[in-house]
Design an enzyme around this catalytic site. Structure first.
Site: not given
Lengths: 253, 121
Positions: A1-2, A177-178, A191
């Site tokens: 995810c972002t 992000t993560n 990312r």
């Protein structure tokens, strides 16, 4: 995810996110896609939660999932959550729960409770930072005043860090992000760098719903796990979501 | 993190959403919080029932790939319904309502809703 919370030059806050899910849950060789990600896309729905026929909050959900991953309390705050990996993970929280120690909250029930019951950015922030949870997470929260944007890095028990928007320091956006923002992301899953490159290239003068969508549409921020993109404007009280695809060649994550 | 063609220069003019990266808009539903929790999701689940069954089946297939005997799914269908009554309301009743409307076994709806914690394994 972002997830991104950005403040434009007029002090308006924008909140955008890509929901990436389904890693390692079955790869469809023929279609070069993740099986579960593709099955989740038709389940994406926008929900308007009402009480006494008044909107309490709005969210983007997977139908059948009663917790919240993406939501807006119109004119008050916006909230998204990203997955955080930690050895002290959710499976420990589940074991404690099964053994009867039930003082923690399931992550998505906490976000749902915050969207339903919190009535200010600060109230939401303290609930998200202080409530004991079963699993670690990142909460990305945007408010309705200048400077109200933060990333809350959570372990199961504690709030490890809160990174705030601080325009005086040149930080007109916060991006998650993560990975913990004070560490380098895993080199095969970076990312963060491309997203920051595109946000910096956009500049604060040009950030808008339109250019935020451009950032979230740039590979590998957009990847094979991306199910939907959501854009939220707290001042307008708007939430818009779009189901995504990532045509080949595209990063698997 | 620059490995074209898997990464690319910053995109522009992607909005309003269009082209191959845009798979479609998202439909709106209203959830009436004045309804009993078990009734709140009826409209959404009635509409999305087949897609939900499809997705749950994909997770079952995955579980069976890991444990061909099918015991993993059996465990989910036996154990997780026992767990649902430990979940706080309104989530407990909303989850039961979703299982009733969709026909998906209660344990599998519970698994879907606690997947975040389970997935950290």
């Amino acid at each position: 995810c972002t997830s991104v919370v950005a403040q434009d030059e007029k002090g308006k806050l924008l909140h955008g996110r890509n929901l990436d899910f389904g890693l390692f849950l079955g790869w469809d060789v023929k279609n070069k896609s993740w099986a579960i990600s593709e099955k989740l896309k038709p389940l994406v729905v926008n929900l308007n939660f009402k009480r006494n026929n008044q909107t309490v909050f709005k969210s983007t959900n997977f139908a059948g999932y009663v917790g919240m991953l993406t939501g807006i309390k119109p004119h008050i705050f916006t909230l998204t959550m990203n997955e955080r990996f930690s050895l002290d993970g959710g499976y420990i929280g589940i074991l404690e729960w099964i053994l009867g120690q039930r003082d923690g909250m399931w992550m998505s029930f906490l976000t749902r409770s915050v969207l339903e019951n919190a009535n200010s950015y600060d109230e939401a922030k303290s609930l998200l930072a202080q409530t004991k949870m079963l699993a670690p997470a990142y909460f990305i929260l945007g408010g309705n005043q200048t400077g109200q944007g933060c990333i809350i890095t959570r372990s199961r028990e504690l709030s490890i860090d809160v990174l705030e928007i601080d325009v005086k320091l040149g930080r007109w956006y916060v991006l998650e992000t993560n990975y913990d923002h004070w560490k380098e992301p895993f080199f095969l899953d970076d990312r963060r760098t491309p997203a920051m490159k595109c946000l910096n290239q956009t500049t604060q003068a040009n950030i808008s719903v339109k250019t935020l969508y451009d950032v979230l549409s740039t590979k590998p921020v957009l990847n094979k796990l991306t199910t939907y993109t959501t854009l939220m404007q707290v001042s307008e009280g708007t939430l818009e979501s779009y189901i995504r695809d990532c045509p080949n060649p595209c990063m698997p994550w | 993190q620059f490995v074209p063609p898997y990464t690319e220069d910053c995109r522009t003019d992607m909005y309003p959403p269009n082209g191959p990266t845009f798979k479609g808009p998202v439909k709106w539903y209203t959830i009436d919080l004045d309804l009993p929790p078990s009734k709140r999701w009826t409209a959404v689940i009635s509409d999305k029932k087949n897609d939900l069954v499809d997705m749950i089946q994909a997770i079952r297939d995955l579980a069976d790939a890991f444990v061909p005997s099918g015991r993993l799914i059996e465990l989910v269908d036996i154990a997780l319904p026992l767990m649902v009554d430990t979940l706080p309301n309104p989530f407990r009743e909303e989850i039961k309502g979703i299982a009733a409307v969709s026909g998906v076994p209660l344990g599998e709806v519970v698994l879907f809703n606690i997947f975040y914690e389970v997935f950290t394994v």
